[in-house]
Enzyme design. Sequence first.
Site, PDB file in Angstrom:
ATOM      1  N   SER A   1       3.700  -1.312  10.437  1.00 57.27           N
ATOM      2  CA  SER A   1       4.931  -1.838  10.951  1.00 57.27           C
ATOM      3  C   SER A   1       5.310  -2.836  10.334  1.00 57.27           C
ATOM      4  O   SER A   1       6.815  -3.117  11.204  1.00 57.27           O
ATOM      5  CB  SER A   1       5.205  -1.549  12.068  1.00 57.27           C
ATOM      6  OG  SER A   1       4.828   0.214  12.395  1.00 57.27           O
TER       7      SER A   1
ATOM      8  N   HIS B   1      -9.538   1.300   5.401  1.00 56.24           N
ATOM      9  CA  HIS B   1      -8.054   1.937   5.717  1.00 56.24           C
ATOM     10  C   HIS B   1      -8.408   3.007   6.878  1.00 56.24           C
ATOM     11  O   HIS B   1      -9.443   3.389   6.466  1.00 56.24           O
ATOM     12  CB  HIS B   1      -7.094   1.871   4.596  1.00 56.24           C
ATOM     13  CG  HIS B   1      -5.770   1.656   5.020  1.00 56.24           C
ATOM     14  ND1 HIS B   1      -5.253   3.257   6.121  1.00 56.24           N
ATOM     15  CD2 HIS B   1      -4.971   1.416   5.076  1.00 56.24           C
ATOM     16  CE1 HIS B   1      -4.363   2.533   6.224  1.00 56.24           C
ATOM     17  NE2 HIS B   1      -3.563   2.019   5.824  1.00 56.24           N
TER      18      HIS B   1
ATOM     19  N   ASN C   1       1.044  -1.373   0.014  1.00 60.38           N
ATOM     20  CA  ASN C   1       0.321  -0.299   0.193  1.00 60.38           C
ATOM     21  C   ASN C   1       0.737   1.603  -0.330  1.00 60.38           C
ATOM     22  O   ASN C   1       1.996   1.698   0.980  1.00 60.38           O
ATOM     23  CB  ASN C   1      -0.964  -0.326   1.048  1.00 60.38           C
ATOM     24  CG  ASN C   1      -1.868   1.312   1.686  1.00 60.38           C
ATOM     25  OD1 ASN C   1      -1.623   2.008   0.634  1.00 60.38           O
ATOM     26  ND2 ASN C   1      -2.464   1.481   2.648  1.00 60.38           N
TER      27      ASN C   1
ATOM     28  N   GLU D   1      -6.879   4.895   7.680  1.00 58.39           N
ATOM     29  CA  GLU D   1      -6.434   6.789   7.413  1.00 58.39           C
ATOM     30  C   GLU D   1      -7.696   7.099   6.656  1.00 58.39           C
ATOM     31  O   GLU D   1      -7.931   8.427   6.891  1.00 58.39           O
ATOM     32  CB  GLU D   1      -5.882   6.460   6.490  1.00 58.39           C
ATOM     33  CG  GLU D   1      -4.044   6.536   7.458  1.00 58.39           C
ATOM     34  CD  GLU D   1      -2.892   5.975   6.943  1.00 58.39           C
ATOM     35  OE1 GLU D   1      -3.232   5.999   5.218  1.00 58.39           O
ATOM     36  OE2 GLU D   1      -1.998   5.818   7.092  1.00 58.39           O
TER      37      GLU D   1
ATOM     38  N   LYS E   1       0.447   4.532  -0.463  1.00 60.07           N
ATOM     39  CA  LYS E   1      -0.569   5.160   0.087  1.00 60.07           C
ATOM     40  C   LYS E   1      -0.261   6.256  -1.057  1.00 60.07           C
ATOM     41  O   LYS E   1      -0.363   6.386  -2.096  1.00 60.07           O
ATOM     42  CB  LYS E   1      -0.244   5.655   1.850  1.00 60.07           C
ATOM     43  CG  LYS E   1      -0.410   3.966   2.850  1.00 60.07           C
ATOM     44  CD  LYS E   1      -0.148   4.434   4.012  1.00 60.07           C
ATOM     45  CE  LYS E   1      -0.136   3.645   5.120  1.00 60.07           C
ATOM     46  NZ  LYS E   1      -0.427   3.554   5.975  1.00 60.07           N
TER      47      LYS E   1
ATOM     48  N   GLU F   1      -5.118  -4.515  10.900  1.00 64.19           N
ATOM     49  CA  GLU F   1      -4.248  -3.550  10.997  1.00 64.19           C
ATOM     50  C   GLU F   1      -4.490  -2.463  12.482  1.00 64.19           C
ATOM     51  O   GLU F   1      -5.326  -1.616  11.683  1.00 64.19           O
ATOM     52  CB  GLU F   1      -4.130  -2.391   9.873  1.00 64.19           C
ATOM     53  CG  GLU F   1      -4.194  -2.687   8.397  1.00 64.19           C
ATOM     54  CD  GLU F   1      -2.957  -2.254   7.318  1.00 64.19           C
ATOM     55  OE1 GLU F   1      -2.167  -2.483   7.161  1.00 64.19           O
ATOM     56  OE2 GLU F   1      -4.061  -1.090   7.162  1.00 64.19           O
TER      57      GLU F   1
ATOM     58  N   GLY G   1       2.829   2.975  10.725  1.00 63.21           N
ATOM     59  CA  GLY G   1       3.389   4.376  10.385  1.00 63.21           C
ATOM     60  C   GLY G   1       4.263   4.895  12.304  1.00 63.21           C
ATOM     61  O   GLY G   1       4.672   5.596  11.513  1.00 63.21           O
TER      62      GLY G   1
HETATM   63  P1  13P Z   1       2.778   0.901   7.620  1.00 64.32           P
HETATM   64  O1  13P Z   1       3.651   0.112   7.198  1.00 64.32           O
HETATM   65  O2  13P Z   1       3.790   2.026   7.311  1.00 64.32           O
HETATM   66  O3  13P Z   1       3.321   0.938   8.727  1.00 64.32           O
HETATM   67  O4  13P Z   1       1.312   1.474   7.140  1.00 64.32           O
HETATM   68  C1  13P Z   1       0.563   0.049   7.811  1.00 64.32           C
HETATM   69  C2  13P Z   1      -0.301   0.076   6.482  1.00 64.32           C
HETATM   70  O5  13P Z   1      -1.206   0.812   6.833  1.00 64.32           O
HETATM   71  C3  13P Z   1      -0.717  -0.277   5.433  1.00 64.32           C
HETATM   72  O6  13P Z   1      -2.059  -0.155   4.636  1.00 64.32           O
END
Ligand code: 13P
Length: 252
Positions: free
Chosen positions: A214, A97, A11, A99, A13, A169, A175
């Site tokens: 992460s 997601h 992903n 976010e 983003k 997640e 992140g």
């Molecule tokens: P990170 O791997 O940067 O923590 O992000 C995970 C994520 O949100 C994947 O959709």
Amino acid sequence: MTKRLALVAANWKMNGTLKTIRPLVQEVIGGLKDDCHADIAICPPSIYLQELQTLLTGSRIGLGAQNASHLEAGAYTGEISVNMLKDYNCQYVIVGHSERREFYHETDDRVAEKFIRVSAAGMIPILCIGEQLSERESGETDTVIARQLDAVINMAGIDGFKDAVIAYEPVWAIGTGKTATPQQAQEVHAFIRLQLARHDDEVADKTRILYGGSVKPSNAADLFSMADIDGGLIGGASLVAADFLNICLAAG
Ligand code: 13P
């Protein structure tokens, strides 16, 4: 128990430019080893789907989108429909997601509508669910997970999960560099599978449940070795070809 084929999905983003994504994809394609048997997918920003479709031609890496509208078509400025994603041969679409839930106020019901729209268009939804740190600390993890999952099961029916993927997640792990321990993740993955099994054992057994938050080359193998973890949804580490490749290899 069914042996579930692992899936590792990148992903990206809102990261990358044409200049950076071309070498990244070429390095991933070139470095993918034959002894990596997992399914692999990349979910770039939508504006790069066409570029990725071209770059991935002839490779075994699937293409995915990060979001889709819950509506079919019409006067919805800035939105992207599932039919548009189909035009670029997307196989997967991430829905819900954290976010999007947090910054764009997507509700459980809105996520369920997107899930249904994606499935109906013949693509595989990757349904993201996960608790906030405060919810974990107050012992509400299972309640939150069950609520997010039930919203989709109630609207799509358990049959809607026949070709779906779930990604657990934990929001506090995204992140932050703070990965859930394999045991913490396994506990929630097993709970998710149990929730599916309350409706249909076979669906529960077959559904791939990915872990995201992460994931790095240093922790991927331990996470993926857990019984109910069937791969990963990778953010930051998917932007570095060598890291993403090592994570793919760790998935089997
Ligand atoms: P990170 O791997 O940067 O923590 O992000 C995970 C994520 O949100 C994947 O959709």
